[in-house]
Design a protein around this motif. Structure first.
Motif, mmCIF file in Angstrom:
data_model
loop_
_atom_site.group_PDB
_atom_site.id
_atom_site.type_symbol
_atom_site.label_atom_id
_atom_site.label_comp_id
_atom_site.label_asym_id
_atom_site.label_seq_id
_atom_site.Cartn_x
_atom_site.Cartn_y
_atom_site.Cartn_z
ATOM 1 N N UNK A 69 -7.048 -29.303 27.263
ATOM 2 C CA UNK A 69 -7.922 -28.805 26.198
ATOM 3 C C UNK A 69 -9.132 -29.718 26.080
ATOM 4 N N UNK A 70 -10.306 -29.122 26.168
ATOM 5 C CA UNK A 70 -11.562 -29.852 26.013
ATOM 6 C C UNK A 70 -12.113 -29.604 24.611
ATOM 7 N N UNK A 71 -12.310 -30.680 23.840
ATOM 8 C CA UNK A 71 -12.892 -30.581 22.508
ATOM 9 C C UNK A 71 -14.405 -30.710 22.615
ATOM 10 N N UNK A 72 -15.107 -29.719 22.071
ATOM 11 C CA UNK A 72 -16.567 -29.674 22.104
ATOM 12 C C UNK A 72 -17.068 -29.788 20.672
ATOM 13 N N UNK A 73 -17.725 -30.900 20.358
ATOM 14 C CA UNK A 73 -18.197 -31.133 19.001
ATOM 15 C C UNK A 73 -19.654 -30.681 18.864
ATOM 16 N N UNK A 74 -20.140 -30.695 17.630
ATOM 17 C CA UNK A 74 -21.534 -30.358 17.358
ATOM 18 C C UNK A 74 -22.449 -31.474 17.855
ATOM 19 N N UNK A 75 -23.727 -31.162 17.978
ATOM 20 C CA UNK A 75 -24.713 -32.175 18.332
ATOM 21 C C UNK A 75 -25.010 -33.087 17.148
ATOM 22 N N UNK A 76 -24.736 -32.599 15.945
ATOM 23 C CA UNK A 76 -24.953 -33.381 14.732
ATOM 24 C C UNK A 76 -23.745 -34.289 14.499
ATOM 25 N N UNK A 77 -23.978 -35.521 14.049
ATOM 26 C CA UNK A 77 -22.924 -36.519 13.887
ATOM 27 C C UNK A 77 -22.260 -36.806 15.233
ATOM 28 N N UNK A 140 -7.591 -23.895 37.249
ATOM 29 C CA UNK A 140 -8.756 -23.021 37.414
ATOM 30 C C UNK A 140 -9.464 -22.763 36.090
ATOM 31 N N UNK A 141 -8.703 -22.707 35.001
ATOM 32 C CA UNK A 141 -9.276 -22.413 33.682
ATOM 33 C C UNK A 141 -8.644 -23.350 32.658
ATOM 34 N N UNK A 142 -9.426 -23.761 31.668
ATOM 35 C CA UNK A 142 -8.953 -24.716 30.660
ATOM 36 C C UNK A 142 -9.068 -24.111 29.269
ATOM 37 N N UNK A 143 -8.496 -24.815 28.296
ATOM 38 C CA UNK A 143 -8.667 -24.436 26.897
ATOM 39 C C UNK A 143 -9.919 -25.107 26.340
ATOM 40 N N UNK A 144 -10.693 -24.369 25.553
ATOM 41 C CA UNK A 144 -11.825 -24.939 24.833
ATOM 42 C C UNK A 144 -11.506 -24.961 23.346
ATOM 43 N N UNK A 145 -11.767 -26.104 22.714
ATOM 44 C CA UNK A 145 -11.636 -26.228 21.270
ATOM 45 C C UNK A 145 -13.004 -26.647 20.728
ATOM 46 N N UNK A 146 -13.738 -25.702 20.170
ATOM 47 C CA UNK A 146 -15.087 -25.954 19.708
ATOM 48 C C UNK A 146 -15.142 -26.149 18.212
ATOM 49 N N UNK A 147 -15.901 -27.149 17.766
ATOM 50 C CA UNK A 147 -15.974 -27.511 16.353
ATOM 51 C C UNK A 147 -17.395 -27.326 15.852
ATOM 52 N N UNK A 148 -17.557 -26.571 14.754
ATOM 53 C CA UNK A 148 -18.848 -26.330 14.112
ATOM 54 C C UNK A 148 -19.830 -25.792 15.162
ATOM 55 N N UNK A 149 -20.984 -26.410 15.313
ATOM 56 C CA UNK A 149 -21.949 -25.959 16.316
ATOM 57 C C UNK A 149 -21.339 -25.994 17.712
ATOM 58 N N UNK A 150 -20.426 -26.949 17.949
ATOM 59 C CA UNK A 150 -19.729 -26.993 19.224
ATOM 60 C C UNK A 150 -18.875 -25.757 19.444
ATOM 61 N N UNK A 151 -18.393 -25.156 18.358
ATOM 62 C CA UNK A 151 -17.669 -23.893 18.464
ATOM 63 C C UNK A 151 -18.597 -22.754 18.837
ATOM 64 N N UNK A 152 -19.808 -22.768 18.289
ATOM 65 C CA UNK A 152 -20.798 -21.755 18.658
ATOM 66 C C UNK A 152 -21.152 -21.887 20.129
ATOM 67 N N UNK A 153 -21.347 -23.121 20.594
ATOM 68 C CA UNK A 153 -21.598 -23.340 22.023
ATOM 69 C C UNK A 153 -20.417 -22.832 22.862
ATOM 70 N N UNK A 154 -19.206 -23.071 22.382
ATOM 71 C CA UNK A 154 -18.014 -22.657 23.132
ATOM 72 C C UNK A 154 -17.915 -21.136 23.216
ATOM 73 N N UNK A 155 -18.301 -20.444 22.146
ATOM 74 C CA UNK A 155 -18.333 -18.982 22.185
ATOM 75 C C UNK A 155 -19.328 -18.502 23.230
#
Length: 355
Positions: A69-77, A140-155
């Protein structure tokens, strides 16, 4: 008419004296505090590019999850809200559940990053980090866990690179940017973002912090510091308070061009839910997301109101869509005791039935 205000002078004087004594005795504790640390979970850098670092987080044992699982955070903070301290760490709790966790640390943009666009972040940096995780894990494929703006990027990423995403988790993620209760959106829609970015270039972190604090000016600028007096004589609570303050004000500047695009495309024109969004020449259609989706939001979130996140269920193409609401605010969903007990196990249980 209001009833007359009756004050007991003796009681009032006693409260003032007690406040003064507590403040005086607590200032010594405050002076003795060292700078609080966070991001203490062991980790290994597995990929670096420009300011970015991709971390592989290490638990006490070997992960039991077959899919990382790759955690993708926002660019802010900074991403370290997910690993604030040992007993308030989403990362550490996921590791203890047996998940294999990677963390995308965007770093601190400077003048060299002024012209980075959303395409660079989504189809560039994020895509190469996903490939690095795929290589490291042999999947071949991983899990994405996107947080706040990072969730929007993940979508956006899952919609345009579906073959690389097995399961998608979004947390406190804005999807519909025009819900009536979104105060931040109302402000952003009135911003002349072209003049703003053309004038200042990269967006200073101090300015953005001021914007977020003024969404709740009394609570975030006054009440919490008055309340600080109550914990000055408790070194552990004081250290927790200072750790959170350090994280809040340890914020990166924002690459000017990416900021311009995000304000225009998402906040002002709401293109994500309208189906008009294009990033790097690729149409972003939420209906193309057919992977299992878990959407988690906070019921008392003032930055991303629940309705802004709930909208995902109306637009995503997945037939396996789950949404979970948790009590708390935008930050509390990561650091409160209740969230630590409930959120990581919920994520693990959801993933375990799909991995």
């Amino acid at each position: 008419m209001f009833p007359p205000l009756r004050l007991d002078p003796t009681a009032l004087l006693g409260e003032i004296s007690a406040f003064q004594r507590k403040l005086a005795s607590g200032l010594g504790n405050l002076a003795d505090q060292r700078e609080p640390e966070y991001a203490n979970t062991p980790r290994e850098a597995v990929y670096r590019e420009d300011k970015l670092t991709l971390w592989h987080m290490k638990g006490h044992g070997t992960p039991t999850a077959k899919t990382p699982t790759l955690i993708v955070y926002a660019l802010v903070n900074t991403v370290w809200m997910t690993d604030l301290q040992a007993d308030r760490s989403l990362v550490r709790n996921l590791l203890e559940q047996g998940e294999d966790v990677y963390l995308l640390d965007w770093g601190y943009p400077d003048g060299a990053d002024r012209w980075l666009a959303l395409d660079d972040y989504v189809n560039g940096y994020l895509d190469r980090c996903v490939d690095a995780v795929r290589r490291a894990s042999g999947t071949d494929a991983i899990n994405l866990l996107g947080i706040c703006q990072g969730g929007t990027f993940s979508l956006c990423y899952a919609a345009t690179h579906p073959e690389k995403v097995k399961n998608l988790i979004t947390m406190v993620t804005p999807v519909d940017f025009h819900t009536p209760d979104n105060m931040l959106s109302h402000w952003a829609r009135e911003l002349d973002v072209d003049r703003f970015v053309d004038t200042v270039g990269n967006i200073p972190a101090e300015l953005l912090n001021w914007v977020y604090l003024t969404l709740k000016p009394v609570r975030l600028n006054q009440q919490k510091y008055v309340g600080l007096v109550d914990i000055l004589d408790n070194p552990k609570e004081l250290q927790n308070f200072l750790r959170m303050e350090r994280w809040i004000f340890d914020s990166p500047d924002q690459a000017g061009e990416a900021f311009r695009e995000f304000i225009k495309e998402f906040y002002q024109q709401n293109k994500l839910v309208k189906g008009d969004l294009i990033i790097g020449g690729k149409p972003v259609d939420l209906g193309m997301i057919t992977q299992p989706v878990l959407n988690i939001f906070a019921e008392q979130d003032h930055l991303v109101p629940p309705d802004a996140s709930r909208a995902l269920g109306r637009h995503v193409g997945s037939s396996d869509y789950t949404q979970l609401a948790f009590k708390g605010g935008h930050i509390g969903i990561y650091v409160s005791g209740r969230a630590q007990r409930e959120v990581p196990p919920a994520i693990h249980q959801w993933l375990s039935t799909r991995n």
